[in-house]
Design a protein around this motif. Sequence first.
Motif, PDB file in Angstrom:
ATOM      1  N   PRO A  43       0.810  -1.231   0.000  1.00  0.00           N
ATOM      2  CA  PRO A  43       0.000   0.000   0.000  1.00  0.00           C
ATOM      3  C   PRO A  43       0.838   1.274   0.000  1.00  0.00           C
ATOM      4  O   PRO A  43       0.534   2.226  -0.727  1.00  0.00           O
ATOM      5  CB  PRO A  43      -0.831  -0.128   1.284  1.00  0.00           C
ATOM      6  N   ILE A  44       1.934   1.304   0.795  1.00  0.00           N
ATOM      7  CA  ILE A  44       2.764   2.507   0.828  1.00  0.00           C
ATOM      8  C   ILE A  44       3.438   2.749  -0.520  1.00  0.00           C
ATOM      9  O   ILE A  44       3.589   3.886  -0.970  1.00  0.00           O
ATOM     10  CB  ILE A  44       3.814   2.428   1.963  1.00  0.00           C
ATOM     11  N   LEU A  46       2.197   1.874  -3.391  1.00  0.00           N
ATOM     12  CA  LEU A  46       1.153   2.329  -4.312  1.00  0.00           C
ATOM     13  C   LEU A  46       0.957   3.841  -4.185  1.00  0.00           C
ATOM     14  O   LEU A  46       0.690   4.530  -5.173  1.00  0.00           O
ATOM     15  CB  LEU A  46      -0.165   1.608  -4.037  1.00  0.00           C
ATOM     16  N   ARG A  47       1.104   4.350  -2.963  1.00  0.00           N
ATOM     17  CA  ARG A  47       0.943   5.790  -2.758  1.00  0.00           C
ATOM     18  C   ARG A  47       2.149   6.559  -3.282  1.00  0.00           C
ATOM     19  O   ARG A  47       2.020   7.669  -3.794  1.00  0.00           O
ATOM     20  CB  ARG A  47       0.757   6.095  -1.265  1.00  0.00           C
ATOM     21  N   MET A  48       3.334   5.970  -3.170  1.00  0.00           N
ATOM     22  CA  MET A  48       4.568   6.659  -3.545  1.00  0.00           C
ATOM     23  C   MET A  48       4.901   6.522  -5.031  1.00  0.00           C
ATOM     24  O   MET A  48       5.537   7.393  -5.613  1.00  0.00           O
ATOM     25  CB  MET A  48       5.735   6.110  -2.732  1.00  0.00           C
ATOM     26  N   GLU A  50       4.217   5.070  -9.244  1.00  0.00           N
ATOM     27  CA  GLU A  50       3.484   5.517 -10.425  1.00  0.00           C
ATOM     28  C   GLU A  50       2.775   4.340 -11.089  1.00  0.00           C
ATOM     29  O   GLU A  50       2.609   4.288 -12.303  1.00  0.00           O
ATOM     30  CB  GLU A  50       4.476   6.154 -11.409  1.00  0.00           C
ATOM     31  N   ASN A  52      -0.194   3.254 -11.388  1.00  0.00           N
ATOM     32  CA  ASN A  52      -1.413   3.423 -12.199  1.00  0.00           C
ATOM     33  C   ASN A  52      -1.085   3.676 -13.663  1.00  0.00           C
ATOM     34  O   ASN A  52      -1.846   3.282 -14.549  1.00  0.00           O
ATOM     35  CB  ASN A  52      -2.274   4.550 -11.634  1.00  0.00           C
ATOM     36  N   GLY A  64      -3.447  -4.185  -4.275  1.00  0.00           N
ATOM     37  CA  GLY A  64      -2.439  -3.956  -3.242  1.00  0.00           C
ATOM     38  C   GLY A  64      -2.330  -5.135  -2.292  1.00  0.00           C
ATOM     39  O   GLY A  64      -3.318  -5.815  -2.006  1.00  0.00           O
ATOM     40  N   ASP A  66       0.281  -6.227   1.256  1.00  0.00           N
ATOM     41  CA  ASP A  66       1.461  -6.231   2.110  1.00  0.00           C
ATOM     42  C   ASP A  66       1.915  -7.683   2.202  1.00  0.00           C
ATOM     43  O   ASP A  66       1.216  -8.520   2.779  1.00  0.00           O
ATOM     44  CB  ASP A  66       1.093  -5.676   3.490  1.00  0.00           C
TER      45      ASP A  66
END
Length: 270
Positions: A43-44, A46-48, A50, A52, A64, A66
């Motif tokens: 998840p982290i 995916l936030r940081m 690119e 998509n 996502g 872990d």
Amino acid sequence: MAYNLLKSKKGIIFGALNAQSIAWKVAQRAVEEGAEIVLSNAPIALRMGELNKLAEECNAPVIGADVTVNDDLVNLFTKTQEHFGGGVDFILHSIGMSVNVRKSIPYAENNYDFTHKGLDISALSLHRVLATAMKMDAINEWGSVVALTYIAAQRVFPDYNDMADNKAYLESIARNFGYQYGVKKHVRVNTVSQSPTRTTAGSGVKGFDGFINYAEKMSPLGNADADQCADYCVTLFSDLTKMVTMQNLFHDGGFSFTGVTPAVIEQMEK
């Protein structure tokens, strides 16, 4: 050039973060060769990252997970099987992290809490992925699993720190599960020991430019880049390598079996 090596095959790619990632290149190459894929990362990440962008390019869902959490992996395989209407034919494990490396803690002074965390993410995650897949019958017969590693599992590169231990354990898990899954369902499991490659993770290792320059001078063919590694991984996912399993396969331009070269001697004599 595409050869349809993965036509009708389906797979999961773990670990793509950005366009520098080997996993990113493998995803692109697998789709080019006819595969359908699911992309997964923490998840982290995916936030940081690119991811998509890659998902849109490859027409692939992002799920996502872990990899240190069993329930996340069950969810990943459940949704992947629902998406594909069945199991997968290949998996790429391109996952690795060391807090000791990130915090520049010397090997002899490692923080063991950090060591456990890195081992869990970098190596035990492969065991979790394979154990979960086996329990859920999520990999099709004659499927292929590839995990990325580095020669520091066999040789000492001081600044690679506890990642060397993580990679050694990763390779052992690949061998042992390669036997278990081979007997059970003809699934093959291999590791690819890649040349030092300029990725986000690799660049965090102290003296990484020196790693690359030294390997380049020591390798008869030069360093293998991320695109070439992706080509190699695709062959291991394909039916052309159905009898290759439990191997640590060096993809390093000959570095692993070269003692010394004139280029290295010349550099040392300057």
